[in-house]
Enzyme design. Structure first.
Site, short mmCIF file in Angstrom:
data_model
loop_
_atom_site.label_atom_id
_atom_site.label_comp_id
_atom_site.label_asym_id
_atom_site.label_seq_id
_atom_site.Cartn_x
_atom_site.Cartn_y
_atom_site.Cartn_z
N LYS A 158 0.89 -0.96 -0.17
CA LYS A 158 -0.02 0.25 0.19
C LYS A 158 1.16 1.37 -0.20
O LYS A 158 0.70 2.39 0.94
CB LYS A 158 -0.84 -0.22 1.03
CG LYS A 158 -2.02 -1.28 1.26
CD LYS A 158 -2.84 -1.01 0.51
CE LYS A 158 -4.26 -2.43 0.59
NZ LYS A 158 -4.73 -2.57 -0.49
N HIS A 214 2.96 11.03 6.60
CA HIS A 214 2.81 9.68 7.30
C HIS A 214 4.02 9.46 7.98
O HIS A 214 4.48 9.42 9.31
CB HIS A 214 2.03 9.12 6.65
CG HIS A 214 2.52 7.73 7.44
ND1 HIS A 214 1.49 7.03 8.26
CD2 HIS A 214 3.78 6.29 7.32
CE1 HIS A 214 1.59 6.11 8.36
NE2 HIS A 214 2.41 5.81 8.17
N HIS A 254 6.07 12.29 10.50
CA HIS A 254 4.94 12.38 12.21
C HIS A 254 5.33 11.13 12.86
O HIS A 254 5.88 11.41 13.91
CB HIS A 254 3.70 12.32 11.48
CG HIS A 254 2.98 11.43 12.90
ND1 HIS A 254 2.50 13.00 13.62
CD2 HIS A 254 1.94 10.74 13.60
CE1 HIS A 254 1.77 12.46 14.82
NE2 HIS A 254 1.42 10.45 14.50
N TYR A 268 -11.40 1.29 15.48
CA TYR A 268 -11.68 1.49 14.00
C TYR A 268 -11.34 0.83 12.97
O TYR A 268 -11.41 0.26 12.21
CB TYR A 268 -11.78 2.89 13.93
CG TYR A 268 -11.51 3.56 12.85
CD1 TYR A 268 -12.96 3.46 12.18
CD2 TYR A 268 -11.12 3.52 11.71
CE1 TYR A 268 -14.16 3.83 10.54
CE2 TYR A 268 -10.72 4.44 10.59
CZ TYR A 268 -12.51 4.08 9.95
OH TYR A 268 -12.99 4.49 8.24
N ARG A 305 -15.20 13.24 -3.16
CA ARG A 305 -15.80 11.51 -2.59
C ARG A 305 -14.79 11.20 -1.98
O ARG A 305 -13.85 11.46 -2.16
CB ARG A 305 -15.96 10.96 -3.42
CG ARG A 305 -17.81 11.21 -4.07
CD ARG A 305 -18.16 9.76 -5.54
NE ARG A 305 -17.94 8.47 -4.86
CZ ARG A 305 -18.16 8.11 -4.57
NH1 ARG A 305 -19.81 8.57 -3.96
NH2 ARG A 305 -19.12 7.24 -3.80
#
Length: 281
Positions: free
Chosen positions: A139, A147, A150, A187, A266
């Protein structure tokens, strides 16, 4: 000769700087010097941006469903524990939520806070697996600069926090972050369990709202330093760093919110082959 002189100056600067460190954490894991964590984080960046994608280039993505479910729910439990410890070591047992300075004593509560700060610091190394899982599952589009930045900067800067200022108002963002991570990783754990659980993920938009609230509260809380004339917090530079970081991510998440929910574009599907796509911090 010039290089030798520069080296000597650097060593003297480091020695003068490190002498003010908190002796309570001197012999704790990774705390003797910033070098071990710098090596670990350097290897992490190299793996997730270069070596890992190359190794996976001609391989099929790993099936890591069980590992990811275990990992995400472990982070949930670990975050619950850290949040509780932050509350019991100061934020729910005496802190004023204003000018709370660092307690450098050996009292049980002070040592409990130091230990909790170290746990929070160490948890950031565990969370490096967020990115490693992305790479092993191919991915790579989710391994963004933001990302990786951080996940690298958080443990690196928190070393200095634990080394010099483990406690006080500089830990409020950690308290909030552990609370938010309980919800976030729950989640992600549901996401990792597959499409059958998608019906339980209707609250994704509220997850983004929760993260926005986190950054607002951090920025407002730290911003008090500009209005407290008699606050003797020992290392105000850390507060400026936290506030800058909070403001940056607040703006980034506001932009994400506007693009995703207000402008009408979207969002990526919540589930893709049973896996989540989401920003998280």
């Amino acid at each position: 000769m010039a290089f030798s002189d520069l080296t000597s100056r650097t060593v003297r600067f480091y020695d003068n700087w490190i002498k003010d460190a908190d002796p309570r954490v001197e012999n704790w894991l990774l705390m003797s010097s910033p070098l071990p964590q710098t090596i670990i984080l350097g290897l992490y960046v190299y793996f997730v941006t270069s070596l890992g994608p190359k190794l996976m280039e001609n391989r099929k993505p790993f099936e890591l469903k069980k590992a990811m479910i275990t990992y995400n729910f472990f982070i949930v439990l670990f975050s619950v524990y850290m949040c509780y410890e932050f509350v019991m070591s100061g934020w729910g047992t005496g802190y004023s939520f204003r000018c709370d300075i660092v307690d450098y004593s050996q009292s049980p509560r002070a040592m409990r806070m130091v230990h909790t700060c170290w746990l929070y610091y160490f948890s950031k190394f565990i969370e490096l697996f967020d990115t490693i899982f992305f790479v092993l599952r191919k991915k790579n589009s989710q391994v963004t600069f933001l990302h990786v930045f951080h996940h690298t900067i958080m443990p690196w800067t928190w070393w200095f926090g634990v080394k010099f200022a483990a406690g006080g108002l500089g830990t409020f963002h950690a308290l909030l972050n552990t609370a938010v991570h309980v919800v976030m990783y729950f989640y992600y754990g549901l996401c990792a369990m597959g499409p059958a659980y998608q019906k339980y993920l209707w609250w994704k938009k509220h997850l983004t709202s929760l993260q926005l609230v986190q950054f607002v509260l951090v920025t407002v809380h730290i911003g008090q330093i500009f209005f407290m004339e008699d606050c003797n917090y020992q290392y105000p530079v850390f507060l400026y760093i936290i506030m800058s970081y909070g403001c940056i991510f607040l703006l980034l998440f506001l932009h994400f919110w506007y693009r995703a929910y207000t402008k009408g574009q979207r969002l990526p599907k919540t589930m893709e082959n049973g896996n989540c796509k989401s920003k998280h911090h």
